[in-house]
Write a protein that holds these residues in place. Structure first.
Motif, PDB file in Angstrom:
ATOM      1  N   LEU A  84       0.541  -1.403  -0.167  1.00 30.85           N
ATOM      2  CA  LEU A  84       0.270   0.032   0.492  1.00 30.85           C
ATOM      3  C   LEU A  84       0.939   0.745   0.299  1.00 30.85           C
ATOM      4  O   LEU A  84       0.737   2.144  -0.795  1.00 30.85           O
ATOM      5  CB  LEU A  84      -0.683   0.135   1.313  1.00 30.85           C
ATOM      6  CG  LEU A  84      -1.891   1.102   1.660  1.00 30.85           C
ATOM      7  CD1 LEU A  84      -2.878   1.402   0.162  1.00 30.85           C
ATOM      8  CD2 LEU A  84      -2.682   1.167   2.664  1.00 30.85           C
ATOM      9  N   LYS A  85       1.624   1.515   0.922  1.00 27.35           N
ATOM     10  CA  LYS A  85       2.885   2.516   1.289  1.00 27.35           C
ATOM     11  C   LYS A  85       3.143   2.535  -0.416  1.00 27.35           C
ATOM     12  O   LYS A  85       3.703   3.968  -0.875  1.00 27.35           O
ATOM     13  CB  LYS A  85       3.635   2.378   2.138  1.00 27.35           C
ATOM     14  CG  LYS A  85       5.014   3.407   2.334  1.00 27.35           C
ATOM     15  CD  LYS A  85       5.306   3.567   3.391  1.00 27.35           C
ATOM     16  CE  LYS A  85       6.409   4.363   3.829  1.00 27.35           C
ATOM     17  NZ  LYS A  85       7.760   4.085   4.410  1.00 27.35           N
ATOM     18  N   ASN A  88       1.125   3.791  -3.397  1.00 31.84           N
ATOM     19  CA  ASN A  88       0.257   5.225  -3.102  1.00 31.84           C
ATOM     20  C   ASN A  88       1.682   6.078  -4.040  1.00 31.84           C
ATOM     21  O   ASN A  88       2.166   6.805  -4.410  1.00 31.84           O
ATOM     22  CB  ASN A  88       0.245   5.175  -2.226  1.00 31.84           C
ATOM     23  CG  ASN A  88      -0.905   4.730  -1.685  1.00 31.84           C
ATOM     24  OD1 ASN A  88      -1.608   4.150  -2.648  1.00 31.84           O
ATOM     25  ND2 ASN A  88      -1.875   4.972  -0.341  1.00 31.84           N
ATOM     26  N   LYS A  89       2.859   5.969  -3.414  1.00 28.50           N
ATOM     27  CA  LYS A  89       4.102   6.528  -3.162  1.00 28.50           C
ATOM     28  C   LYS A  89       4.267   6.334  -5.208  1.00 28.50           C
ATOM     29  O   LYS A  89       4.487   7.393  -5.562  1.00 28.50           O
ATOM     30  CB  LYS A  89       5.204   5.964  -2.393  1.00 28.50           C
ATOM     31  CG  LYS A  89       6.585   6.364  -2.904  1.00 28.50           C
ATOM     32  CD  LYS A  89       7.459   5.988  -2.249  1.00 28.50           C
ATOM     33  CE  LYS A  89       9.092   6.835  -2.549  1.00 28.50           C
ATOM     34  NZ  LYS A  89      10.239   5.945  -2.056  1.00 28.50           N
ATOM     35  N   GLY A  92      -0.005   7.709  -6.513  1.00 30.37           N
ATOM     36  CA  GLY A  92      -0.439   8.051  -6.038  1.00 30.37           C
ATOM     37  C   GLY A  92      -2.059   7.206  -5.760  1.00 30.37           C
ATOM     38  O   GLY A  92      -1.691   6.462  -4.628  1.00 30.37           O
ATOM     39  N   ASP A  93      -3.235   7.527  -6.072  1.00 33.47           N
ATOM     40  CA  ASP A  93      -4.824   6.868  -5.446  1.00 33.47           C
ATOM     41  C   ASP A  93      -5.485   6.398  -6.869  1.00 33.47           C
ATOM     42  O   ASP A  93      -6.311   6.231  -6.976  1.00 33.47           O
ATOM     43  CB  ASP A  93      -5.513   7.585  -5.176  1.00 33.47           C
ATOM     44  CG  ASP A  93      -5.599   8.864  -5.385  1.00 33.47           C
ATOM     45  OD1 ASP A  93      -5.434   9.043  -6.710  1.00 33.47           O
ATOM     46  OD2 ASP A  93      -6.631   9.538  -4.883  1.00 33.47           O
ATOM     47  N   ASN A 117      -8.566  -0.450   1.594  1.00 32.42           N
ATOM     48  CA  ASN A 117      -7.081   0.208   1.961  1.00 32.42           C
ATOM     49  C   ASN A 117      -6.217   0.322  -0.204  1.00 32.42           C
ATOM     50  O   ASN A 117      -6.508   1.772   0.027  1.00 32.42           O
ATOM     51  CB  ASN A 117      -6.227  -0.567   2.646  1.00 32.42           C
ATOM     52  CG  ASN A 117      -6.582  -0.326   4.118  1.00 32.42           C
ATOM     53  OD1 ASN A 117      -6.505   0.388   4.961  1.00 32.42           O
ATOM     54  ND2 ASN A 117      -7.060  -1.463   4.297  1.00 32.42           N
ATOM     55  N   PRO A 119      -6.669   1.770  -3.515  1.00 27.91           N
ATOM     56  CA  PRO A 119      -8.069   1.857  -4.767  1.00 27.91           C
ATOM     57  C   PRO A 119      -8.845   1.412  -5.257  1.00 27.91           C
ATOM     58  O   PRO A 119     -10.293   1.259  -5.566  1.00 27.91           O
ATOM     59  CB  PRO A 119      -6.797   2.653  -5.318  1.00 27.91           C
ATOM     60  CG  PRO A 119      -5.656   3.490  -4.621  1.00 27.91           C
ATOM     61  CD  PRO A 119      -5.239   2.195  -3.743  1.00 27.91           C
TER      62      PRO A 119
END
Length: 199
Positions: A84-85, A88-89, A92-93, A117, A119
């Protein structure tokens, strides 16, 4: 391509072989032995499970899953939080997470966590079982990883882990990019082949 593909694989000090994903296409047993080679294995070799993710621009950090049996709770905390981290980095979403049908992945709490959690993610009912032809790690990247490891330096579990950590950095970006960008074509070919393995 905004899909982050994910997979786990066992490595052991005798090399690597996964009977579920590693196949040799041959006309008979003799041909298979010649193409696939027969290798001696220790009865109980030291092994390490690793998790890796791949997407059209690279790979995620390697996660060593060596501390205990991987159940859904361990998988969520040790793997999914990292995914997830990282996702997202990079994206993005706006991205999709893929995982195969291993038991910890299919657990209802894992599926719920992913739903809440990520997208977007491919849930257990939409990813076909036993589908190594559809995961870039299975059809390309694991093989690349295995080939960049210096197996002469692997003598124990500790040296295996050292080699895994240093060798993952040697995976060629071109292999990752090509294997991920060919995914849509492979998906189409598999649909034309009634879901059977690709040759």
């Amino acid at each position: 391509m905004k899909i982050l593909f994910s997979d786990e694989k066992f490595f052991n000090i005798d090399g690597v072989y996964n009977s579920q994903n590693d196949r040799v296409w041959a006309v008979d047993r003799v041909d298979a032995d010649e193409k696939g080679d027969i290798q001696q294995r220790r009865k109980f070799p030291h092994k390490v499970m690793v998790r890796l993710g791949a997407f059209s621009k690279g790979i995620t950090p390697l996660v060593i899953l060596d501390e205990r049996t991987v159940d859904h709770g361990y998988y969520i905390n040790k793997v999914l939080l990292v995914v997830l981290k990282y996702g997202n980095k990079v994206f993005g979403d706006d991205w999709i997470f893929q995982q195969d049908g291993a038991k910890p992945h299919q657990h209802n709490l894992t599926q719920k966590w992913c739903q809440e959690n990520f997208p977007s993610f491919i849930d257990k009912d939409h990813w076909p079982p036993n589908s190594p032809d559809l995961n870039p790690l299975d059809y390309s990247i694991w093989d690349e990883f295995v080939n960049v490891i210096d197996w002469n330096k692997v003598e124990s579990k500790a040296t295996l882990i050292q080699q895994l950590k240093s060798s993952v950095k040697k995976i060629r970006e071109s292999v990752v990019v090509e294997s991920c960008t060919s995914w849509t074509n492979r998906l189409y070919r598999m649909s034309q082949n009634n879901g059977n393995y690709l040759h």
